[in-house]
Design a protein around this motif. Structure first.
Motif: not given
Length: 430
Positions: A167-173, A175-180
């Motif tokens: 999924l495209q990400r617009e900001t770091f959270t 939950q998704n920080r280490f995925e990115v």
């Protein structure tokens, strides 16, 4: 930051903006000749409050968006330092100083998860099989696997692992920080052979700092940076170990060994089985290997041991043919031992056959029975032969009894044949 380094960075920022599209490839090749540029950019990234940080991040993103492979690799070499700057700032709870770094990392991530047409990419990885040759082994060295290879090819048992779509990400959270970040490290590891020694050193330092911050080992490493524990995932540590493995085999022995120990230390604390498996496997493979710390120039590669062309394992492979040959050799050795014992004793030991007739065969069908003096005489009394081969059934097991019964039946059948006309006719014709 020194004024000289600042001047080098400012010159680099201004010259790319005036380049035409036809001169981008030539400019990308000339970046290697600027030896003072890369250290100056590292200093800018490490200083979170530098005024040049935002234009530098914007310039690096323009490099990556241009699609030129050399410019993309130039940006990727700063990825470990950018990751550490982001994690350290997030641990210090000061997000205002990392906005440009977040934008750069998210921009690279969003560019990599789609293809040229803007469709989401799905990465596939084929799990190696022992029946297929690879750089690590040869199927012929394991034995005859033609049938196994054909069976696996026909049934399609080759395992393929897929990654994506992302999924495209617009900001770091949270939950998704280490995925990115894990995906970005995957892109970095794909270009490891093009990374400089400075970038590999930065990767090893990133691994050690992320894994020991806030733990007792931080005092052993004498690192005086942040003391806040950073949350990590097992997939993130596996990607770190992949880069550390390459650094270990390409000159960074000291930093790579410390980084690998620190990652295993954190994986043990977190009980991450994937990271423990990969890290311990690499550590075991490097045990006793001759790693040269001064081998930092030339072609970069991971050292592997190629299986020799001469097959040493297949010579001793256990097959049905080898078992059959071993069985015949054992029977031959037993017969030789029996003959040798008979020759030493001076007395011929008759061999009891299935039909119950022992000794040599005569032309008329009789057998030679040994006398007391060692000579053989014709034996015409078949019932006597049957009485000689019959034994007390009480002293043997059921298998022996069945064998004796079969012997007696065969002897009785031969006696009946001798009493018939066919046997006499055979004698007269002879």
């Amino acid at each position: 930051m020194l004024a000289m380094d600042q001047g080098v960075v400012e010159e680099w920022l201004s010259e790319f903006k005036t380049l035409p599209d036809s001169a981008v490839s030539t400019y990308a090749a000339s970046l290697k000749e600027k030896g003072s540029l890369v250290p100056a950019l590292y200093k800018v990234i490490r200083e979170n409050y530098s005024d040049l940080l935002e234009p530098v991040c914007h310039q690096l993103f323009e490099f990556y968006r241009s699609g030129e492979p050399q410019l993309q690799r130039f940006t990727l070499q700063f990825l470990p330092e950018l990751l550490w700057s982001l994690l350290s700032v997030s641990a210090a709870r000061d997000p205002h100083t990392s906005g440009c770094i977040e934008a750069l990392l998210l921009g690279i991530y969003n560019l990599e998860i789609v293809d040229k047409d803007g469709q989401s990419k799905v990465l596939s990885f084929t799990v190696p099989s022992l029946c297929k040759p690879s750089v690590y082994h040869e199927p012929s060295a394991i034995g005859s696997m033609a049938l196994t290879e054909g069976a696996l090819a026909n049934h399609g048992l080759s395992r393929v692992v897929y990654s994506g779509p992302h999924l495209q990400r617009e900001t770091f959270t949270a939950q998704n920080r280490f995925e990115v970040l894990t995906f970005l490290l995957l892109c970095y590891n794909a270009a490891l052979s093009y990374m400089t020694s400075t970038s590999l050193q930065s990767l090893c330092q990133l691994s050690s700092r992320v894994c020991i911050c806030g733990y007792p080992r931080q005092q052993m490493r004498r690192y005086k940076g942040i003391s806040t524990r950073l949350t990590v995932t097992s997939e993130f540590l596996v990607q770190l170990i992949t880069g550390i493995h390459y650094a270990l085999c390409n000159g960074e022995v000291e930093l790579g060994s410390k980084a690998l120990d620190d990652v295993l230390y954190r994986a043990q604390l977190e009980l991450f089985p994937e990271a423990l498996l990969v890290g311990n496997a690499i550590k075991s493979s490097l045990h006793g290997a001759a790693l040269k710390s001064n081998n930092k120039e030339g072609a970069r590669s991971i050292q592997v041991e190629i299986t020799p062309t001469s097959s040493r394992i297949s010579r001793n492979a256990v097959t049905s043919l080898s078992i059959r040959g071993h069985r015949w050799k054992r029977h031959e050795s037993q017969e030789v031992s029996v003959d040798s014992e008979a020759a030493l004793g001076g007395v011929a030991i008759p061999e009891i056959s299935v039909t119950g007739v022992s000794g040599e065969r005569m032309p008329n069908g009789d057998s030679l029975r040994p006398r007391a003096d060692g000579r053989a005489q014709p034996d015409g009394d078949m019932l006597g032969a049957a009485s000689e081969v019959s034994m007390d059934p009480r002293g043997h097991d059921s298998g022996t009894r069945g064998q004796e019964v079969r012997r007696q039946k065969s002897v009785r059948r031969m006696v009946e044949n001798e009493g018939s006309g066919s046997a006499s006719t055979g004698r007269s014709q002879y």
